[in-house]
Write a protein that holds these residues in place. Structure first.
Motif, mmCIF file in Angstrom:
data_model
loop_
_atom_site.group_PDB
_atom_site.id
_atom_site.type_symbol
_atom_site.label_atom_id
_atom_site.label_comp_id
_atom_site.label_asym_id
_atom_site.label_seq_id
_atom_site.Cartn_x
_atom_site.Cartn_y
_atom_site.Cartn_z
ATOM 1 N N VAL A 53 50.968 52.590 35.598
ATOM 2 C CA VAL A 53 51.523 52.599 36.955
ATOM 3 C C VAL A 53 53.048 52.672 36.893
ATOM 4 O O VAL A 53 53.686 53.458 37.611
ATOM 5 N N ILE A 54 53.638 51.853 36.025
ATOM 6 C CA ILE A 54 55.092 51.860 35.896
ATOM 7 C C ILE A 54 55.569 53.197 35.350
ATOM 8 O O ILE A 54 56.531 53.789 35.863
ATOM 9 N N GLY A 55 54.899 53.696 34.312
ATOM 10 C CA GLY A 55 55.309 54.969 33.734
ATOM 11 C C GLY A 55 55.235 56.102 34.736
ATOM 12 O O GLY A 55 56.166 56.909 34.863
ATOM 13 N N THR A 56 54.142 56.167 35.485
ATOM 14 C CA THR A 56 53.977 57.216 36.489
ATOM 15 C C THR A 56 55.030 57.110 37.583
ATOM 16 O O THR A 56 55.472 58.120 38.130
ATOM 17 N N SER A 57 55.447 55.890 37.881
ATOM 18 C CA SER A 57 56.403 55.686 38.972
ATOM 19 C C SER A 57 57.824 56.104 38.610
ATOM 20 O O SER A 57 58.631 56.398 39.502
ATOM 21 N N SER A 80 55.395 51.604 43.954
ATOM 22 C CA SER A 80 54.473 51.342 42.844
ATOM 23 C C SER A 80 55.153 50.546 41.740
ATOM 24 O O SER A 80 54.543 49.642 41.150
ATOM 25 N N LEU A 81 56.398 50.881 41.457
ATOM 26 C CA LEU A 81 57.157 50.161 40.432
ATOM 27 C C LEU A 81 57.293 48.691 40.809
ATOM 28 O O LEU A 81 57.036 47.795 39.992
ATOM 29 N N THR A 82 57.671 48.442 42.047
ATOM 30 C CA THR A 82 57.829 47.059 42.521
ATOM 31 C C THR A 82 56.503 46.313 42.455
ATOM 32 O O THR A 82 56.444 45.173 41.973
ATOM 33 N N ARG A 83 55.441 46.945 42.934
ATOM 34 C CA ARG A 83 54.132 46.283 42.968
ATOM 35 C C ARG A 83 53.705 45.854 41.573
ATOM 36 O O ARG A 83 53.250 44.723 41.369
ATOM 37 N N ALA A 84 53.827 46.740 40.615
ATOM 38 C CA ALA A 84 53.381 46.429 39.256
ATOM 39 C C ALA A 84 54.161 45.264 38.659
ATOM 40 O O ALA A 84 53.585 44.353 38.063
ATOM 41 N N ILE A 85 55.470 45.268 38.837
ATOM 42 C CA ILE A 85 56.285 44.205 38.247
ATOM 43 C C ILE A 85 56.062 42.880 38.964
ATOM 44 O O ILE A 85 55.907 41.828 38.329
ATOM 45 N N VAL A 86 56.001 42.914 40.287
ATOM 46 C CA VAL A 86 55.781 41.689 41.058
ATOM 47 C C VAL A 86 54.411 41.087 40.730
ATOM 48 O O VAL A 86 54.274 39.873 40.541
ATOM 49 N N MET A 87 53.384 41.931 40.641
ATOM 50 C CA MET A 87 52.032 41.428 40.393
ATOM 51 C C MET A 87 51.868 40.814 39.009
ATOM 52 O O MET A 87 51.097 39.868 38.834
ATOM 53 N N ARG A 88 52.582 41.331 37.996
ATOM 54 C CA ARG A 88 52.290 40.925 36.618
ATOM 55 C C ARG A 88 53.383 40.112 35.947
ATOM 56 O O ARG A 88 53.190 39.668 34.807
ATOM 57 N N ALA A 89 54.510 39.877 36.614
ATOM 58 C CA ALA A 89 55.621 39.165 35.966
ATOM 59 C C ALA A 89 55.226 37.765 35.517
ATOM 60 O O ALA A 89 55.740 37.259 34.511
ATOM 61 N N GLU A 90 54.303 37.130 36.225
ATOM 62 C CA GLU A 90 53.870 35.778 35.866
ATOM 63 C C GLU A 90 52.586 35.771 35.041
ATOM 64 O O GLU A 90 52.114 34.693 34.674
ATOM 65 N N ILE A 91 52.030 36.938 34.769
ATOM 66 C CA ILE A 91 50.702 36.986 34.148
ATOM 67 C C ILE A 91 50.736 37.582 32.749
ATOM 68 O O ILE A 91 50.451 36.895 31.765
ATOM 69 N N ASP A 92 51.081 38.856 32.642
ATOM 70 C CA ASP A 92 50.961 39.529 31.339
ATOM 71 C C ASP A 92 52.000 40.623 31.132
ATOM 72 O O ASP A 92 51.741 41.600 30.439
ATOM 73 N N MET A 93 53.184 40.471 31.724
ATOM 74 C CA MET A 93 54.172 41.530 31.625
ATOM 75 C C MET A 93 54.631 41.771 30.189
ATOM 76 O O MET A 93 55.050 42.883 29.846
ATOM 77 N N MET A 94 54.547 40.765 29.328
ATOM 78 C CA MET A 94 54.863 41.005 27.919
ATOM 79 C C MET A 94 53.885 42.017 27.319
ATOM 80 O O MET A 94 54.276 42.913 26.567
ATOM 81 N N LYS A 95 52.614 41.893 27.664
ATOM 82 C CA LYS A 95 51.620 42.860 27.195
ATOM 83 C C LYS A 95 51.849 44.227 27.836
ATOM 84 O O LYS A 95 51.687 45.263 27.179
ATOM 85 N N VAL A 96 52.188 44.240 29.114
ATOM 86 C CA VAL A 96 52.480 45.498 29.800
ATOM 87 C C VAL A 96 53.632 46.211 29.099
ATOM 88 O O VAL A 96 53.594 47.429 28.877
ATOM 89 N N ARG A 97 54.646 45.443 28.743
ATOM 90 C CA ARG A 97 55.802 46.016 28.051
ATOM 91 C C ARG A 97 55.378 46.667 26.731
ATOM 92 O O ARG A 97 55.819 47.758 26.383
ATOM 93 N N GLY A 98 54.505 45.980 25.997
ATOM 94 C CA GLY A 98 54.022 46.530 24.736
ATOM 95 C C GLY A 98 53.202 47.789 24.935
ATOM 96 O O GLY A 98 53.350 48.768 24.192
ATOM 97 N N GLU A 99 52.312 47.790 25.932
ATOM 98 C CA GLU A 99 51.496 48.965 26.212
ATOM 99 C C GLU A 99 52.355 50.129 26.684
ATOM 100 O O GLU A 99 52.071 51.295 26.380
ATOM 101 N N TYR A 100 53.400 49.816 27.432
ATOM 102 C CA TYR A 100 54.310 50.876 27.890
ATOM 103 C C TYR A 100 54.929 51.585 26.698
ATOM 104 O O TYR A 100 54.997 52.820 26.646
ATOM 105 N N PHE A 101 55.361 50.810 25.716
ATOM 106 C CA PHE A 101 55.953 51.412 24.521
ATOM 107 C C PHE A 101 54.919 52.259 23.781
ATOM 108 O O PHE A 101 55.218 53.356 23.310
ATOM 109 N N ASN A 102 53.694 51.766 23.675
ATOM 110 C CA ASN A 102 52.638 52.521 22.996
ATOM 111 C C ASN A 102 52.362 53.851 23.688
ATOM 112 O O ASN A 102 52.103 54.864 23.032
#
Length: 347
Positions: A281-285, A295-317
């Protein structure tokens, strides 16, 4: 930075020019939100925010400093306290004082999560063009959060819009997407780690048969994906891969490029590895011409307290680039500072 053994908790120290520690932040679990080790009282935070609203101009930095470093429970207490102290909803004050994408982001972050997601779902359903890009937020709510959160969203939806989420899906989405979305939001998944291997193998076979015959809207597919607990489904997906050679999302993708195939891929990702979905979602946005700030805001707001470290890793992959750098490159001003604060890149 200090890593505490046995958990994902991290502590950050910020120092003054004299070398004395001023504020210590902590990040818990796999989120990126930094919270002060010593958190001011809701009264103090409310007073700080009200002060930021006063004078000739709004103190955006002060607003970011308070709200960008508080978790959901702390933000709830601030909302309640601000209302009691100033007889005005904090959300209304933010709406009056801020503007643009910065205002949208701060209000989404500060709102009650269930009300936030109910409103996001309603916006998606009421927009004239309802493609997968718009409807994916409903899948996120139903599949990437707890069953308790989904129930809270459904209750908030009824209170806010005087009808059920299921009714609005029925009135605004056509088949076969309607069939899946109603099934997903009507579900209450068991939230314990319970797996029946025999069921996983049987349902992997049933999913494969539906994919092979391109009957993706089969009742059994809807039933399996909308009712089984997350651990059961992840085991089913693993059984599918072991028996048939490909990940289930790949075989779904190979069925075609229609809305149903796209929806089912999002369902599978949000259940199996939500960090992959939100990284996409972040990449597409931000990749390509223009930025989809919503979309960028939604993704970051929704996951900042949950798994954004994992999101960051998947984004790099996925994109072979740093998520933080990508956000910095595609945003500006207070909006950028707020997003980067939620991403833990601003102290």
């Amino acid at each position: 930075m200090k890593q505490i053994s046995g958990s994902f908790r991290k502590v950050f120290g910020s120092k003054s020019k004299s070398g004395k520690s001023e504020t210590v932040f902590k990040v818990e679990e796999m989120g990126t939100l930094k919270i002060p080790d010593v958190v001011p009282s809701p009264e103090q935070d409310s007073e700080s925010l009200n002060k930021a609203f006063q004078g000739l101009g709004t103190d955006e930095e002060g607003i970011i400093w308070v709200l960008g470093h508080r978790n959901a429970e702390q933000r709830r207490k601030i909302r309640d306290t601000y209302q009691g102290l100033y007889s005005k909803p904090l959300i209304d004050a933010l709406h009056s004082e801020l503007s643009g994408d910065f205002r949208k982001a701060v209000i989404l972050w500060t709102s009650d999560p269930a009300k936030r997601d109910a409103r996001l779902a309603n916006e998606a359903l009421k927009t004239k063009r309802k493609g997968i890009k718009q409807l994916q937020v409903i899948v996120e709510i139903a599949c990437a959060f707890s069953s308790q959160h989904l129930v809270a969203v459904r209750q908030a939806y009824c209170s806010e819009f005087h009808c059920s989420l299921e009714e609005d899906i029925g009135d605004n989405v056509t088949l076969p997407l309607r069939k899946f979305l109603v099934g997903l939001v009507s579900s209450f998944r068991y939230d314990k780690e319970v797996v029946d291997m025999d069921v996983a193998k049987l349902e992997a076979d049933r999913l494969h048969e539906a994919i092979k015959t391109r009957q993706l809207d089969d009742d059994d597919v809807v039933y399996i994906l909308s009712t089984r607990n997350v651990c059961q489904l992840r085991t089913t997906f693993e059984c599918y891969k072991q028996k048939y050679g490909n990940p289930i999302d790949q075989d779904i993708k190979d069925c075609g490029k229609g809305d149903l195939e796209s929806l089912l891929k999002i369902v599978v990702w949000c259940i199996d590895s939500p960090e992959k979905h939100f990284a996409e979602v972040i990449g597409t946005s931000i990749i390509g011409l223009g930025t989809d700030e919503d979309s960028l805001t939604r993704a970051i707001v929704m996951r900042a307290e949950i798994d954004m470290m994992k999101v960051r890793g998947e984004y790099f992959n996925m994109y072979k680039s740093n998520l933080d750098d990508a956000v910095v490159g595609d945003t500006s001003g207070d909006y950028r500072e707020f997003l980067m604060t939620l991403l833990g890149a601003r102290v």
